[in-house]
Design a protein around this motif. Structure first.
Motif, mmCIF file in Angstrom:
data_model
loop_
_atom_site.group_PDB
_atom_site.id
_atom_site.type_symbol
_atom_site.label_atom_id
_atom_site.label_comp_id
_atom_site.label_asym_id
_atom_site.label_seq_id
_atom_site.Cartn_x
_atom_site.Cartn_y
_atom_site.Cartn_z
ATOM 1 N N VAL A 244 0.865 -1.183 0.000
ATOM 2 C CA VAL A 244 0.000 0.000 0.000
ATOM 3 C C VAL A 244 0.898 1.229 0.000
ATOM 4 O O VAL A 244 1.777 1.348 0.860
ATOM 5 C CB VAL A 244 -0.930 0.023 1.238
ATOM 6 C CG1 VAL A 244 -1.592 1.383 1.383
ATOM 7 C CG2 VAL A 244 -1.982 -1.070 1.119
ATOM 8 N N GLU A 246 1.119 5.558 -0.369
ATOM 9 C CA GLU A 246 0.482 6.874 -0.386
ATOM 10 C C GLU A 246 1.567 7.921 -0.602
ATOM 11 O O GLU A 246 2.662 7.819 -0.041
ATOM 12 C CB GLU A 246 -0.253 7.140 0.927
ATOM 13 C CG GLU A 246 -1.503 6.307 1.127
ATOM 14 C CD GLU A 246 -2.643 6.703 0.201
ATOM 15 O OE1 GLU A 246 -2.592 7.832 -0.348
ATOM 16 O OE2 GLU A 246 -3.579 5.907 0.028
ATOM 17 N N ARG A 270 -4.125 7.542 5.664
ATOM 18 C CA ARG A 270 -4.713 6.912 4.479
ATOM 19 C C ARG A 270 -4.162 5.501 4.275
ATOM 20 O O ARG A 270 -4.915 4.558 3.985
ATOM 21 C CB ARG A 270 -4.450 7.776 3.243
ATOM 22 C CG ARG A 270 -5.088 9.159 3.290
ATOM 23 C CD ARG A 270 -5.220 9.754 1.908
ATOM 24 N NE ARG A 270 -3.936 9.943 1.250
ATOM 25 C CZ ARG A 270 -3.272 11.106 1.195
ATOM 26 N NH1 ARG A 270 -3.787 12.181 1.794
ATOM 27 N NH2 ARG A 270 -2.132 11.214 0.552
ATOM 28 N N ALA A 271 -2.843 5.349 4.413
ATOM 29 C CA ALA A 271 -2.230 4.040 4.157
ATOM 30 C C ALA A 271 -2.670 3.007 5.190
ATOM 31 O O ALA A 271 -3.042 1.878 4.837
ATOM 32 C CB ALA A 271 -0.709 4.175 4.152
ATOM 33 N N ARG A 274 -6.223 1.802 4.645
ATOM 34 C CA ARG A 274 -6.337 0.842 3.539
ATOM 35 C C ARG A 274 -5.899 -0.546 3.979
ATOM 36 O O ARG A 274 -6.502 -1.553 3.600
ATOM 37 C CB ARG A 274 -5.517 1.319 2.350
ATOM 38 C CG ARG A 274 -6.080 2.548 1.647
ATOM 39 C CD ARG A 274 -5.113 3.080 0.606
ATOM 40 N NE ARG A 274 -4.794 2.081 -0.402
ATOM 41 C CZ ARG A 274 -3.833 2.231 -1.318
ATOM 42 N NH1 ARG A 274 -3.088 3.344 -1.308
ATOM 43 N NH2 ARG A 274 -3.596 1.297 -2.209
ATOM 44 N N GLN A 277 -8.640 -2.045 6.107
ATOM 45 C CA GLN A 277 -9.797 -2.434 5.309
ATOM 46 C C GLN A 277 -9.610 -3.803 4.666
ATOM 47 O O GLN A 277 -10.576 -4.526 4.434
ATOM 48 C CB GLN A 277 -10.058 -1.380 4.229
ATOM 49 C CG GLN A 277 -10.636 -0.080 4.767
ATOM 50 C CD GLN A 277 -10.665 1.018 3.716
ATOM 51 O OE1 GLN A 277 -10.259 0.815 2.566
ATOM 52 N NE2 GLN A 277 -11.155 2.187 4.097
ATOM 53 N N MET A 278 -8.356 -4.163 4.384
ATOM 54 C CA MET A 278 -8.057 -5.468 3.796
ATOM 55 C C MET A 278 -7.822 -6.540 4.858
ATOM 56 O O MET A 278 -7.458 -7.670 4.530
ATOM 57 C CB MET A 278 -6.834 -5.363 2.882
ATOM 58 C CG MET A 278 -7.039 -4.471 1.665
ATOM 59 S SD MET A 278 -5.611 -4.461 0.547
ATOM 60 C CE MET A 278 -4.451 -3.443 1.481
ATOM 61 N N ASP A 400 -11.631 5.454 12.847
ATOM 62 C CA ASP A 400 -12.177 4.963 11.582
ATOM 63 C C ASP A 400 -13.679 5.225 11.491
ATOM 64 O O ASP A 400 -14.194 5.601 10.430
ATOM 65 C CB ASP A 400 -11.906 3.459 11.448
ATOM 66 C CG ASP A 400 -10.458 3.160 11.102
ATOM 67 O OD1 ASP A 400 -9.756 4.091 10.655
ATOM 68 O OD2 ASP A 400 -10.030 2.002 11.272
ATOM 69 N N GLU A 404 -15.350 7.567 8.727
ATOM 70 C CA GLU A 404 -16.333 6.990 7.821
ATOM 71 C C GLU A 404 -17.601 7.840 7.788
ATOM 72 O O GLU A 404 -18.242 7.985 6.748
ATOM 73 C CB GLU A 404 -16.661 5.565 8.267
ATOM 74 C CG GLU A 404 -17.646 4.848 7.352
ATOM 75 C CD GLU A 404 -17.908 3.423 7.800
ATOM 76 O OE1 GLU A 404 -18.756 2.760 7.183
ATOM 77 O OE2 GLU A 404 -17.272 2.987 8.792
#
Length: 418
Positions: A244, A246, A270-271, A274, A277-278, A400, A404
């Motif tokens: 990932v 950024e 941001r990184a 991500r 999220q995975m 988060d 969101e």
């Protein structure tokens, strides 16, 4: 048996790929650069752009002033990855020992394949034709007994040609070339060589290890070997691990620590988001920066404990940034990469423990009376680490939820002054 190493080089690879997709770009001055800011730096320039005076690292606004008909193409990483995968697929038919070395650069070990494909130089010729006919990409290839010489050979004969350096002729081949062609010559060592009036490889090769140590310290042996065309390093197939990344170009070149930290905090947020999220965690972190004069610096670290939350990632990134920032020149571009991503370990579920049982268990370990003092101390340290990670994980989960609902910019880090 002499090794047979091929190096495939597609000059200005992103531009070459963009020209396959958009033929109108051919024979035009083209650069790849973020188009969102005129303060962005040129990432790649075509041969036509370089002839017009536009080079990598130059501010985009200045490049446009120099070359009025310059075509600016935003970077398209997914497209470049697909092109790289296509190249590896072609090369994989000749040998399983492939080492990608950056966009448009690949090492291929052809040692012991003569009975299957003939001489390595003949295989290189077929590879060159196949890449051109199937992918419409013009590649230059160098063939030699090691990676260093094959790489240099592919650079000195551009464009779209093939150079075979016979075993035993590595040193004579390198001798008349400029020292800048050696991989180990970076901006700092180039300044040292300039000060002692060394411009050719043969002049560098004339120095013994003792003299090189005075100039380059611990890197002396590397320069000693490179000047003589010696490189025993093997071709290492890369591990296919996700990453990932950024990045951000500063609105203005800056030396202000507060500006750098603010950008890094955004990139980390941001990184890390991500990665979470995975449902992954990163075991390696890389920080790269680009100064206003186009010089780059990078630091990377493998982590003993993987990171997935903003706070743990922030500690690592700040440490690497301090190591990478070694000059007083203003910084133009910052990038962080979280790589070696693995499935989140079971311990990460403790971060979201809302019942407090995990904390109680940690305290129980810390307060245990059994075992010698050394073991109790280690247990207490481990419990403290787990408790800290749990708190950070819970807070990150809360962040988060806020982001969101209200957007990424709704909440961030606040730094204390004084």
């Amino acid at each position: 048996m002499d090794r047979a190493i091929l190096h495939l080089d597609i000059p200005s690879f992103p531009v070459a790929v963009e020209r396959v997709v958009s033929p109108r770009l051919r024979e035009r001055p083209v650069v790849v650069a973020p188009s969102s800011s005129t303060r962005a730096s040129i990432l790649v320039s075509s041969l036509e752009a370089r002839r017009a005076g536009v080079f990598r690292g130059m501010p985009l606004a200045r490049a446009i002033r120099i070359c009025r008909d310059l075509i600016v193409v935003p970077p398209n990483e997914p497209l470049y990855r697909r092109a790289s995968d296509a190249i590896l697929k072609v090369l994989g038919c000749y040998s399983p020992l492939l080492e990608p070395a950056g966009g448009g650069h690949v090492f291929l070990d052809m040692t012991g394949t003569a009975q299957l494909f003939g001489r390595a130089v003949d295989s290189a010729d077929r590879i060159q034709r196949e890449v051109r006919e199937r992918l419409r990409l013009a590649a230059t290839l160098g063939v030699a007994s090691n990676k260093l010489v094959s790489r240099v050979a592919a650079r000195v004969i551009r464009p779209d040609r093939l150079y075979d350096v016979f075993p035993g002729s590595e040193a004579p081949f390198l001798a008349p070339l400029e020292v800048d062609l050696l991989p180990g010559v970076d901006p700092s060592s180039r300044e040292i060589l300039w000060e002692v009036n060394i411009a050719r490889v043969q002049e560098l090769a004339a120095l013994d290890v003792a003299h090189l140590r005075l100039l380059f310290g611990k890197r002396a042996w590397r320069f000693y070997q490179e000047a003589r065309g010696i490189d025993p390093s093997p071709v290492r197939p890369s591990e296919k691990t996700p990453a990932v990344r950024e990045e951000e170009t500063l609105p203005e070149d800056s030396n202000e620590d507060a500006v750098h930290r603010e950008v890094l905090d955004r990139l980390i947020g941001r990184a890390a988001a991500r990665v979470r999220q995975m449902n992954l965690e990163a075991r390696r972190v890389r920080v790269r920066l680009c100064y206003a004069d186009g010089v780059e610096s990078m630091r990377e670290e493998a982590l003993a404990r993987p990171v997935a939350n903003d706070f743990a990632a922030r500690e690592v990134v700040e440490r690497l940034f301090e190591k990478a920032r070694g000059r007083r020149i203003q910084i133009r571009y910052l990038e962080i990469t979280l790589t070696d991503l693995r499935k989140a370990s079971r311990q990460l579920s403790l971060f979201e423990d809302s019942g407090g049982n995990g904390a109680a268990a940690g305290n129980g370990v810390a307060q245990g009376n059994g075992g010698p003092p050394g073991e109790r101390g280690e247990a207490m340290a481990m419990a403290a680490t787990v408790a800290k990670e749990r708190r950070e994980g819970a807070l990150t989960a809360a962040l988060d939820r806020i982001r969101e609902r209200f957007g990424v910019a709704a909440v961030g880090f606040k730094r204390r002054v004084g």
